[in-house]
Scaffold this active site. Sequence first.
Site, PDB file in Angstrom:
ATOM      1  N   LYS A 195      -3.707  10.247 -19.315  1.00 21.96           N
ATOM      2  CA  LYS A 195      -3.750  10.926 -20.618  1.00 21.96           C
ATOM      3  C   LYS A 195      -2.475  10.642 -21.418  1.00 21.96           C
ATOM      4  O   LYS A 195      -2.198   9.499 -21.710  1.00 21.96           O
ATOM      5  CB  LYS A 195      -3.971  12.426 -20.409  1.00 21.96           C
TER       6      LYS A 195
ATOM      7  N   ARG B 235       0.837  -1.202   0.000  1.00 20.54           N
ATOM      8  CA  ARG B 235       0.000   0.000   0.000  1.00 20.54           C
ATOM      9  C   ARG B 235       0.874   1.255   0.000  1.00 20.54           C
ATOM     10  O   ARG B 235       0.412   2.345  -0.319  1.00 20.54           O
ATOM     11  CB  ARG B 235      -0.957   0.015   1.201  1.00 20.54           C
TER      12      ARG B 235
ATOM     13  N   ASP C 148      -0.730  21.616 -12.816  1.00 23.42           N
ATOM     14  CA  ASP C 148      -1.287  20.479 -13.539  1.00 23.42           C
ATOM     15  C   ASP C 148      -0.797  20.612 -14.981  1.00 23.42           C
ATOM     16  O   ASP C 148      -1.254  21.479 -15.729  1.00 23.42           O
ATOM     17  CB  ASP C 148      -2.820  20.499 -13.458  1.00 23.42           C
TER      18      ASP C 148
ATOM     19  N   TYR D 253      -9.613  21.617 -14.735  1.00 25.06           N
ATOM     20  CA  TYR D 253     -10.295  20.333 -14.834  1.00 25.06           C
ATOM     21  C   TYR D 253     -11.497  20.343 -13.884  1.00 25.06           C
ATOM     22  O   TYR D 253     -11.348  20.516 -12.687  1.00 25.06           O
ATOM     23  CB  TYR D 253      -9.327  19.190 -14.517  1.00 25.06           C
TER      24      TYR D 253
HETATM   25  N1  PLP Z   1      -6.254  17.084 -14.779  1.00 26.37           N
HETATM   26  C1  PLP Z   1      -6.646  17.179 -16.053  1.00 26.37           C
HETATM   27  C2  PLP Z   1      -6.144  18.316 -16.888  1.00 26.37           C
HETATM   28  C3  PLP Z   1      -7.525  16.232 -16.601  1.00 26.37           C
HETATM   29  O1  PLP Z   1      -7.929  16.346 -17.880  1.00 26.37           O
HETATM   30  C4  PLP Z   1      -7.986  15.173 -15.775  1.00 26.37           C
HETATM   31  C5  PLP Z   1      -8.937  14.161 -16.296  1.00 26.37           C
HETATM   32  O2  PLP Z   1      -9.582  14.350 -17.298  1.00 26.37           O
HETATM   33  C6  PLP Z   1      -7.552  15.115 -14.455  1.00 26.37           C
HETATM   34  C7  PLP Z   1      -6.681  16.078 -13.989  1.00 26.37           C
HETATM   35  C8  PLP Z   1      -8.016  14.008 -13.547  1.00 26.37           C
HETATM   36  O3  PLP Z   1      -7.338  12.831 -13.884  1.00 26.37           O
HETATM   37  P1  PLP Z   1      -7.927  11.343 -13.705  1.00 26.37           P
HETATM   38  O4  PLP Z   1      -9.122  11.211 -14.590  1.00 26.37           O
HETATM   39  O5  PLP Z   1      -6.752  10.489 -14.108  1.00 26.37           O
HETATM   40  O6  PLP Z   1      -8.277  11.201 -12.262  1.00 26.37           O
END
Ligand code: PLP
Length: 385
Positions: A203, A53, A178, A105
């Site tokens: 992604k 874990r 991000d 997001y």
């Molecule tokens: N950040 C961005 C820019 C995203 O496009 C996404 C998901 O679409 C996330 C974070 C969240 O990621 P996850 O879907 O892998 O939890």
Amino acid sequence: MTIKKSVTPASLAAQAMGWIDPVTRAVVPPIHMASTYERDADNAYRSGRIYARADNPTFDQAETTLSALEGGAKALIFSSGMSAATACFLALAPGDHVVAPKVMYWSLRNWLGNFATSWGLKVEFVDADRIDAIVAAVRPGDTKLVWLETPANPTWAVSDIAAAAEIAHKAGALLAVDSTVATPVLTRPIEHGADIVMHSATKYLNGHSDIIAGALVGAHDDEHWARLRMIRAQLGTVLGQTEAWLLMRGMRTLFPRVQWACRSAETLAQKFSEHPMIAEVLYPGLPSFAGHAAAKKQMSGGFSGMLSVRIKGGEPTAIATAACVELWKRATSLGGVESLIEHRASIEGPGTPCPPDLLRLSVGMEDAGDLYDDLDQALRRAHNA
Ligand code: PLP
């Protein structure tokens, strides 16, 4: 690891740091399935492994490679992008003030507005593509984290990482970025002053739409980083070992995939800018785009494989256009080899800053001409032209 650190990031990625299995000489690593590790007779854990874990040897190669690609000190992979992102906020204390973008997001924006706020964080949403808005929001001594997403979903607004880092650091706050859409191929936020880089590894890093994963890269291996590692171990937001292996497999082709997607997205952005049924193309690579100058400052080698188009005729025509595509896939997510189209406002729901006439396009690895022709025929059918 047997590769010279002096080679380019593209070579580091292609060879996954040049790892060779010391026992079998395999060029591809095994998947470690064990959930627990034997303890030494004298009660010590000299292997450094206790329980899965907390971590798993299958993570090592992906974490080391990602850290090298981002120019960071350490990396941690998580069970999702959301678990990686939320760990950064959970590492703070109730009462702390954080600054986050209005355009970001959507699921993380919702979590910040609901869970994080009720847990006690003071969250302030700003137009993060305007540096004066960040300056106005940051409270020296009180603000502990400034969060950026650049380019930001789904309008691809660009934030100036270096300027935001300076403001955050002066106020005693950390800067987290991000960088899911930019990837280390196009932007290395740590070089611009960021303390933490976050990825939805679901992604581009994985690139094949077959895992959910997240990652953090830290500029410093310090107390804060230890806290993030502890949160992952205590909440158990570790990635499965098979997913970690798939992530590493995908990262080996990160550079050619992203470079291909950038070239196609740029071609499509230019061609759709002249399309009679498109009102506006949102893409950081277009000189007419508001964030183009900031993007040029911190992105090199391309402006990402993501763009959005605003459809003449408004929301119903946008939805009708998405309904008429034959090659693009109607699906959420981004960064895979198959191109995706999405009516974003209806996914994000009430309160979204996303315009209702917007279709988000994730450009994959098909031929750019085929992608243009398919969306063009869909636009004509939706407009009854
Ligand atoms: N950040 C961005 C820019 C995203 O496009 C996404 C998901 O679409 C996330 C974070 C969240 O990621 P996850 O879907 O892998 O939890």
